[in-house]
Design an enzyme around this catalytic site. Structure first.
Site, PDB file in Angstrom:
ATOM      1  N   CYS A   1       0.711  -1.353   0.174  1.00 57.49           N
ATOM      2  CA  CYS A   1      -0.098  -0.004  -0.108  1.00 57.49           C
ATOM      3  C   CYS A   1       0.740   1.273  -0.007  1.00 57.49           C
ATOM      4  O   CYS A   1       0.359   2.330  -0.483  1.00 57.49           O
ATOM      5  CB  CYS A   1      -0.950   0.089   1.125  1.00 57.49           C
ATOM      6  SG  CYS A   1      -2.017  -1.558   1.119  1.00 57.49           S
TER       7      CYS A   1
ATOM      8  N   HIS B   1      -3.768   6.875   2.926  1.00 57.13           N
ATOM      9  CA  HIS B   1      -4.133   5.532   2.052  1.00 57.13           C
ATOM     10  C   HIS B   1      -5.307   5.368   2.856  1.00 57.13           C
ATOM     11  O   HIS B   1      -5.707   5.579   3.989  1.00 57.13           O
ATOM     12  CB  HIS B   1      -3.205   4.506   2.667  1.00 57.13           C
ATOM     13  CG  HIS B   1      -3.470   3.231   2.417  1.00 57.13           C
ATOM     14  ND1 HIS B   1      -3.924   2.881   1.247  1.00 57.13           N
ATOM     15  CD2 HIS B   1      -3.559   2.203   3.037  1.00 57.13           C
ATOM     16  CE1 HIS B   1      -4.251   1.344   1.187  1.00 57.13           C
ATOM     17  NE2 HIS B   1      -3.815   1.046   2.381  1.00 57.13           N
TER      18      HIS B   1
ATOM     19  N   ASN C   1     -10.000  -0.616   0.057  1.00 57.30           N
ATOM     20  CA  ASN C   1      -8.672  -0.475   0.180  1.00 57.30           C
ATOM     21  C   ASN C   1      -8.136  -0.951  -1.482  1.00 57.30           C
ATOM     22  O   ASN C   1      -8.095  -2.323  -1.711  1.00 57.30           O
ATOM     23  CB  ASN C   1      -8.041  -1.286   1.230  1.00 57.30           C
ATOM     24  CG  ASN C   1      -6.601  -1.320   1.220  1.00 57.30           C
ATOM     25  OD1 ASN C   1      -5.904  -0.802   0.333  1.00 57.30           O
ATOM     26  ND2 ASN C   1      -5.869  -1.698   2.188  1.00 57.30           N
TER      27      ASN C   1
END
Length: 339
Positions: free
Chosen positions: A116, A256, A286
């Protein structure tokens, strides 16, 4: 940032697949509920690529949009960096596949694997080549097709992840604008907390690895959550200190998009109002390395940034890794040199 030139983001682009997978759809697939998912994550739906789509296909769409906005042709690119944990193939790199699809014949190409945090690692890497005068234009893409490695029988992980791509064209900007500071970090001792156990040289693909579901995402949710809250805040504080800015100077925070509670922790710690934070995880979930560039692109499309604004991009992910940057926003390319 030290170097011969100031470097910034000249343009962005994003792409998400058409198919929407809602929490109510997941209720029919696994023991969960919309109320449970929303209350614990803030996610309501996510995008899922088609069986014929690979990461390079999503990356291509985002890249074409970013290049068009920057008024830069693929032939002008000096380098392509693709951040992904779901490459088309182990090799060639997805960046090489994207280079061929774009027709960026003179561009070097490489993949970055930092989960990520990948997009932040990518722009930190690419910006150095431009700052030092070696290259002028670099395309950085964060792209994931996480649905390909998500176990939709595992209710703890399948509710979290989605597919998408975000791209940014890096180039020289007016002196004093662009990237002001970077903070990158890693803690390999926590690698097992978030991983795809099989498929590499440690556990090659076999009937046994497939039977044991080792090719899917594995996550120790509680431990990752605690890590994420801590490094989201510490990485943000680090780039503020390095750039000589304060939390009051933040005009937009692009975090994020993993969990609304993690983002809320940052909002509270830095005293930000939600109109100074880019949040879209309710619609996308996500998307790993694609989360930050997609959220940034949407914020730009919504007119939330003007020249000189202080923007912080901050992320965390498998590795374990983390990263942040502070940039003074500008899409105005510095004079000098040919496009």
């Amino acid at each position: 940032m030290k170097g011969t030139r100031s470097v910034g983001i000249l343009a962005t682009g994003s792409y998400t697949p058409e198919r929407v997978l809602t929490n109510f759809d997941l209720e029919k697939m696994v023991e969960t509920s919309d109320e449970w998912i929303v209350s614990r994550t803030g996610i309501r739906e996510r995008r899922i690529c088609g069986p014929e789509q690979a990461s390079s296909d999503l990356a291509l769409e985002a890249a074409k949009k970013a290049l068009a906005k920057a008024n830069i042709s693929p032939e002008q690119l000096d380098m392509i960096i693709v951040a992904t944990v779901t490459p088309d193939t182990m090799f060639p790199s997805t960046a090489c596949i994207l280079q061929e699809k774009l027709g960026a014949k003179k561009a070097a190409a490489l993949d970055v694997s930092a989960a990520c945090t990948g997009f932040l690692y990518g722009i930190a890497t690419g910006s150095q080549f431009i700052a030092n005068g070696l290259y002028r234009y670099i395309l950085v893409v964060g792209v994931e097709t996480l649905s390909k490695i998500t176990n939709y029988k595992d209710r703890n992980t399948c509710v979290l992840f989605g597919d998408g791509a975000g791209a940014a064209v890096l180039g020289p900007v007016k002196e004093g604008l662009g990237f002001q500071a970077f903070e990158l970090g890693a803690d390999g001792s926590g690698g097992a907390l978030l991983s795809q156990p099989a498929g590499g040289s440690r556990i090659p693909a076999s009937a046994e690895s497939i039977e044991n579901n080792l090719h899917y995402i594995s996550m120790a949710g509680g431990e990752v959550f605690k890590f994420a809250v801590r490094v989201m805040n510490s990485a943000t504080e680090a780039v503020l200190e390095k750039s000589g800015a304060s939390k009051e100077d933040i005009d937009l925070l692009v975090p994020h998009q993993a969990n609304k509670r993690i983002i809320d922790s940052a909002i509270q710690r830095f005293g930000l109002s939600e109109d100074k934070v880019a949040i879209n995880l309710d619609r996308y979930g996500n998307m790993s390395s694609a989360s930050i560039p997609v959220a940034l692109d949407e914020a730009i499309q919504e007119g939330r940034l003007k020249e000189g604004d202080n923007v912080i991009l901050v992320g965390f992910g498998g590795g374990l890794t983390w990263g942040a940057t502070l940039l003074k926003w500008s899409t105005q390319e510095a004079e000098g040199g040919e496009k």
